[in-house]
Scaffold this motif. Structure first.
Motif, mmCIF file in Angstrom:
data_model
loop_
_atom_site.group_PDB
_atom_site.id
_atom_site.type_symbol
_atom_site.label_atom_id
_atom_site.label_comp_id
_atom_site.label_asym_id
_atom_site.label_seq_id
_atom_site.Cartn_x
_atom_site.Cartn_y
_atom_site.Cartn_z
ATOM 1 N N THR A 271 0.838 -1.201 0.000
ATOM 2 C CA THR A 271 0.000 0.000 0.000
ATOM 3 C C THR A 271 0.876 1.257 0.000
ATOM 4 O OG1 THR A 271 -1.693 -1.181 1.216
ATOM 5 C CG2 THR A 271 -1.824 1.218 1.240
ATOM 6 N N LEU A 272 0.594 2.164 -0.940
ATOM 7 C CA LEU A 272 1.300 3.443 -0.989
ATOM 8 C C LEU A 272 0.395 4.496 -0.369
ATOM 9 C CD1 LEU A 272 2.454 3.243 -4.727
ATOM 10 C CD2 LEU A 272 3.619 2.324 -2.713
ATOM 11 N N ALA A 273 0.940 5.290 0.553
ATOM 12 C CA ALA A 273 0.153 6.330 1.210
ATOM 13 C C ALA A 273 0.780 7.685 0.917
ATOM 14 C CB ALA A 273 0.082 6.084 2.707
ATOM 15 N N VAL A 274 0.066 8.506 0.143
ATOM 16 C CA VAL A 274 0.553 9.843 -0.221
ATOM 17 C C VAL A 274 -0.538 10.856 0.097
ATOM 18 C CG1 VAL A 274 1.456 11.301 -2.073
ATOM 19 C CG2 VAL A 274 1.913 8.839 -2.102
ATOM 20 N N ASP A 275 -0.256 11.756 1.031
ATOM 21 C CA ASP A 275 -1.191 12.819 1.414
ATOM 22 C C ASP A 275 -2.604 12.290 1.676
ATOM 23 O OD1 ASP A 275 0.812 14.719 1.163
ATOM 24 O OD2 ASP A 275 0.473 14.934 -0.997
ATOM 25 N N GLY A 276 -2.694 11.239 2.459
ATOM 26 C CA GLY A 276 -3.999 10.717 2.852
ATOM 27 C C GLY A 276 -4.654 9.803 1.825
ATOM 28 N N ARG A 277 -4.079 9.706 0.613
ATOM 29 C CA ARG A 277 -4.633 8.786 -0.401
ATOM 30 C C ARG A 277 -3.902 7.456 -0.320
ATOM 31 N NH1 ARG A 277 -3.735 12.945 -3.533
ATOM 32 N NH2 ARG A 277 -1.949 11.887 -4.427
ATOM 33 N N GLU A 278 -4.634 6.374 -0.377
ATOM 34 C CA GLU A 278 -4.014 5.055 -0.288
ATOM 35 C C GLU A 278 -4.106 4.338 -1.628
ATOM 36 O OE1 GLU A 278 -3.981 3.002 3.199
ATOM 37 O OE2 GLU A 278 -3.611 4.954 4.137
ATOM 38 N N THR A 279 -2.985 3.802 -2.097
ATOM 39 C CA THR A 279 -2.975 3.045 -3.349
ATOM 40 C C THR A 279 -2.473 1.633 -3.072
ATOM 41 O OG1 THR A 279 -2.351 5.120 -4.443
ATOM 42 C CG2 THR A 279 -2.214 3.097 -5.767
ATOM 43 N N PRO A 280 -3.383 0.662 -2.969
ATOM 44 C CA PRO A 280 -2.927 -0.710 -2.754
ATOM 45 C C PRO A 280 -2.562 -1.375 -4.085
ATOM 46 C CG PRO A 280 -5.308 -0.472 -2.349
ATOM 47 C CD PRO A 280 -4.851 0.773 -3.012
ATOM 48 N N LEU A 281 -1.382 -2.028 -4.099
ATOM 49 C CA LEU A 281 -0.942 -2.695 -5.323
ATOM 50 C C LEU A 281 -0.736 -4.183 -5.051
ATOM 51 C CD1 LEU A 281 1.769 -0.100 -6.417
ATOM 52 C CD2 LEU A 281 -0.515 -0.369 -7.399
ATOM 53 N N THR A 282 -1.118 -5.020 -6.012
ATOM 54 C CA THR A 282 -0.852 -6.453 -5.874
ATOM 55 C C THR A 282 0.559 -6.730 -6.396
ATOM 56 O OG1 THR A 282 -1.645 -6.980 -8.073
ATOM 57 C CG2 THR A 282 -3.290 -6.963 -6.314
ATOM 58 N N LEU A 283 1.015 -7.946 -6.151
ATOM 59 C CA LEU A 283 2.334 -8.333 -6.652
ATOM 60 C C LEU A 283 2.335 -8.300 -8.186
ATOM 61 C CD1 LEU A 283 5.137 -9.171 -5.823
ATOM 62 C CD2 LEU A 283 4.350 -11.515 -5.559
ATOM 63 N N ASP A 284 1.221 -8.683 -8.791
ATOM 64 C CA ASP A 284 1.138 -8.639 -10.267
ATOM 65 C C ASP A 284 1.180 -7.198 -10.787
ATOM 66 O OD1 ASP A 284 1.245 -11.306 -10.852
ATOM 67 O OD2 ASP A 284 -0.920 -11.617 -10.666
ATOM 68 N N ASP A 285 0.580 -6.269 -10.045
ATOM 69 C CA ASP A 285 0.688 -4.847 -10.421
ATOM 70 C C ASP A 285 2.159 -4.441 -10.468
ATOM 71 O OD1 ASP A 285 -2.070 -4.528 -10.483
ATOM 72 O OD2 ASP A 285 -2.176 -3.826 -8.388
ATOM 73 N N LEU A 286 2.901 -4.841 -9.429
ATOM 74 C CA LEU A 286 4.325 -4.478 -9.354
ATOM 75 C C LEU A 286 5.101 -5.115 -10.501
ATOM 76 C CD1 LEU A 286 4.927 -4.888 -5.498
ATOM 77 C CD2 LEU A 286 4.761 -2.746 -6.773
ATOM 78 N N ARG A 287 4.778 -6.373 -10.802
ATOM 79 C CA ARG A 287 5.485 -7.087 -11.873
ATOM 80 C C ARG A 287 5.194 -6.469 -13.235
ATOM 81 N NH1 ARG A 287 3.692 -12.672 -9.392
ATOM 82 N NH2 ARG A 287 5.506 -13.167 -8.098
ATOM 83 N N ALA A 288 4.018 -5.855 -13.369
ATOM 84 C CA ALA A 288 3.629 -5.300 -14.662
ATOM 85 C C ALA A 288 4.291 -3.953 -14.940
ATOM 86 C CB ALA A 288 2.104 -5.163 -14.721
ATOM 87 N N MET A 289 4.868 -3.348 -13.904
ATOM 88 C CA MET A 289 5.494 -2.035 -14.104
ATOM 89 C C MET A 289 6.892 -2.194 -14.725
ATOM 90 S SD MET A 289 4.433 0.110 -10.689
ATOM 91 C CE MET A 289 5.247 1.593 -11.288
ATOM 92 N N THR A 290 7.452 -1.081 -15.223
ATOM 93 C CA THR A 290 8.798 -1.103 -15.817
ATOM 94 C C THR A 290 9.804 -1.628 -14.788
ATOM 95 O OG1 THR A 290 8.181 0.849 -17.065
ATOM 96 C CG2 THR A 290 10.540 0.326 -16.968
ATOM 97 N N GLN A 291 10.581 -2.630 -15.163
ATOM 98 C CA GLN A 291 11.557 -3.237 -14.250
ATOM 99 C C GLN A 291 12.955 -2.662 -14.520
ATOM 100 O OE1 GLN A 291 10.397 -5.877 -11.904
ATOM 101 N NE2 GLN A 291 8.552 -4.771 -12.554
ATOM 102 N N THR A 292 13.667 -2.403 -13.444
ATOM 103 C CA THR A 292 15.030 -1.880 -13.539
ATOM 104 C C THR A 292 15.968 -2.850 -12.824
ATOM 105 O OG1 THR A 292 14.153 0.366 -13.479
ATOM 106 C CG2 THR A 292 16.495 0.119 -12.994
ATOM 107 N N THR A 293 17.164 -3.070 -13.398
ATOM 108 C CA THR A 293 18.132 -3.985 -12.788
ATOM 109 C C THR A 293 19.381 -3.218 -12.377
ATOM 110 O OG1 THR A 293 17.304 -5.875 -14.021
ATOM 111 C CG2 THR A 293 19.553 -6.040 -13.183
#
Ligand SMILES: Nc1nc2c(c(=O)[nH]1)N[C@H]1C(S)=C(S)[C@@H](COP(=O)(O)O)O[C@H]1N2
Ligand SMILES: [Mo]
Length: 396
Positions: A271-293
């Motif tokens: 869960t990302l919390a920015v200025d009172g807004r909460e953004t819950p992400l699943t593991l698949d959400d994270l995997r779908a984002m641009t990956q950096t090594t």
């Protein structure tokens, strides 16, 4: 018999009487070992302060994100100089201990003060080296909290060292200017006969000094291997020498942190919390984002360190997705409720190119012990702040 005389008799019997003419004693040897010890303590103190400030930053403190190996280097120096100081301290105490029993036992107030300061110095130095060594072995046979006590005693030790150097400066200068094994100058200006001149094979100061350097070098090499991969095989003092799942040591396993396989379930969220807004992400959400090594080290405060290849989402990109535009600190919160389950990442680290929320390690999905489902990995940070098993990130 007077009490003082009895004490003298006793000390003589056990060989602890004042014997200034012994060949391995004297200011020339003590001063040379003392210089090396002073350098080790100085480096150890400065690198220790740095490590403390990074973990508990005062308002004015700033630490860069680059080069990524800098903390690995400073903390390696801290542990190595600390270990090297152990044989140096033992030899130095060995060359001066008869002075502890010198007469008069009490004497003038100045003498009393000098003795008191030496006592503080010796006790603080032994305490620092002992607790530091135990910490590298992760052995805590005491009740107090290691970091705060080690930090407070460091100030006492360095203060006592500075007083000691100031008091002894004239003696140190003279002693360093004189050749090691030449006869000593007596108070009346004449030369004393060399110690045990006719004793073939007698221990000379030079022999003692050479042995001291050799033992100190050996102690340093024994510990430095846990930081230098190519020296790992000689590192017999290094408790964690590169073993562990996915080629990386582990300090606290998932089991020790009460993290069960349940986090593999479908209900895991970061869960990302920015200025009172909460953004819950699943593991698949994270995997779908641009990956950096990135190749980044874990540099544990205890002295071991190891580099690894991490793959994941850039923290900056992740927080941008939750509407954050940078320039603020971020709090990392773990599923682990232990001492290192919550850490704060300064703004320059949160915004850095190389700071990742890692999903993969050395080409494989993150092992549960390394922080699965995801963990923080940032450049130039103490390992203790590379939070594993993340569940929540708050922008502060
Ligand atoms: N949540 C959590 N993260 C943690 C710890 C911990 O106890 N709990 N230990 C830290 C320490 S002290 C180190 S050195 C590194 C070790 O990472 P590794 O086990 O992946 O090698 O993780 C850090 N992250
Ligand atoms: Mo650590």
């Amino acid at each position: 018999m007077r009490v003082a005389d009895r004490i003298d008799r006793l000390l003589e019997t056990v060989g602890l009487d004042e014997r200034p003419r012994s060949p391995v004693r004297g200011a020339r040897l003590t001063a040379r070992v003392g210089v090396a010890l002073g350098i080790c303590f100085g480096i150890c103190f400065v690198t220790g302060l740095l490590s403390h400030w990074i973990q508990h930053p005062p308002g004015w403190f700033w630490w860069p994100t680059q080069p990524s190996w800098l903390y690995r280097f400073t903390q390696g120096l801290h542990v190595t100089t600390g270990v090297a100081a152990i044989p140096l301290l033992l030899v130095k105490l060995g060359t001066v201990y008869p002075k502890l029993f010198a007469r008069p036992r009490i004497g003038s107030p100045v003498r009393l003060l000098e003795r008191a300061s030496i006592t503080v110095l010796v006790v603080a130095a032994i305490f620092q080296l002992f607790t530091g060594l135990m910490n590298t072995a992760q052995w805590y046979p005491w009740k107090f909290f290691f970091t705060t006590t080690h930090y407070a005693t460091a100030w006492i030790a360095i203060g006592a060292i500075l007083v000691h150097i100031a008091v002894k400066l004239p003696v140190i200068r003279t002693a360093l200017g004189e050749p090691l094994d030449a006869p000593e100058t007596l108070p009346d200006g004449s030369s004393a006969p060399p110690a045990r001149p006719d004793h073939a094979g007698a221990l000379t100061r030079r022999t003692v000094l050479r042995s001291t350097w050799a033992i100190t070098g050996l102690a340093a090499v024994a510990v430095v291997g846990q930081t230098l991969p190519f020296a790992r095989w000689i590192s017999f003092l290094a408790p964690r020498s590169g073993e562990g799942p996915q080629g990386l040591p582990i300090n606290r396993t998932a089991q020790q942190a009460n993290i069960t396989d349940g986090v593999r379930g479908a209900d895991y969220r970061l869960t990302l919390a920015v200025d009172g807004r909460e953004t819950p992400l699943t593991l698949d959400d994270l995997r779908a984002m641009t990956q950096t090594t990135r190749d980044l080290p874990i540099a544990c405060v205890e002295g071991w360190s190891a580099s690894a290849t991490w793959t994941g989402v850039r923290l900056r990109d992740l927080l941008a997705r939750a509407g954050h535009s940078g320039g603020r600190d971020a709090r990392m919160i773990s599923l682990d409720r232990g001492l290192y389950g919550v850490t704060v990442l300064p703004a320059n680290f949160a915004d850095a190119d190389d700071t990742l929320i890692a999903l993969r390690l050395n080409g494989e999905e993150l092992n549960l012990d390394h922080g699965f489902p995801c963990r923080l990995i940032a450049p130039n940070r103490p390992g203790v702040l590379q939070t594993k098993w993340l569940s929540r990130i708050e922008v502060l």
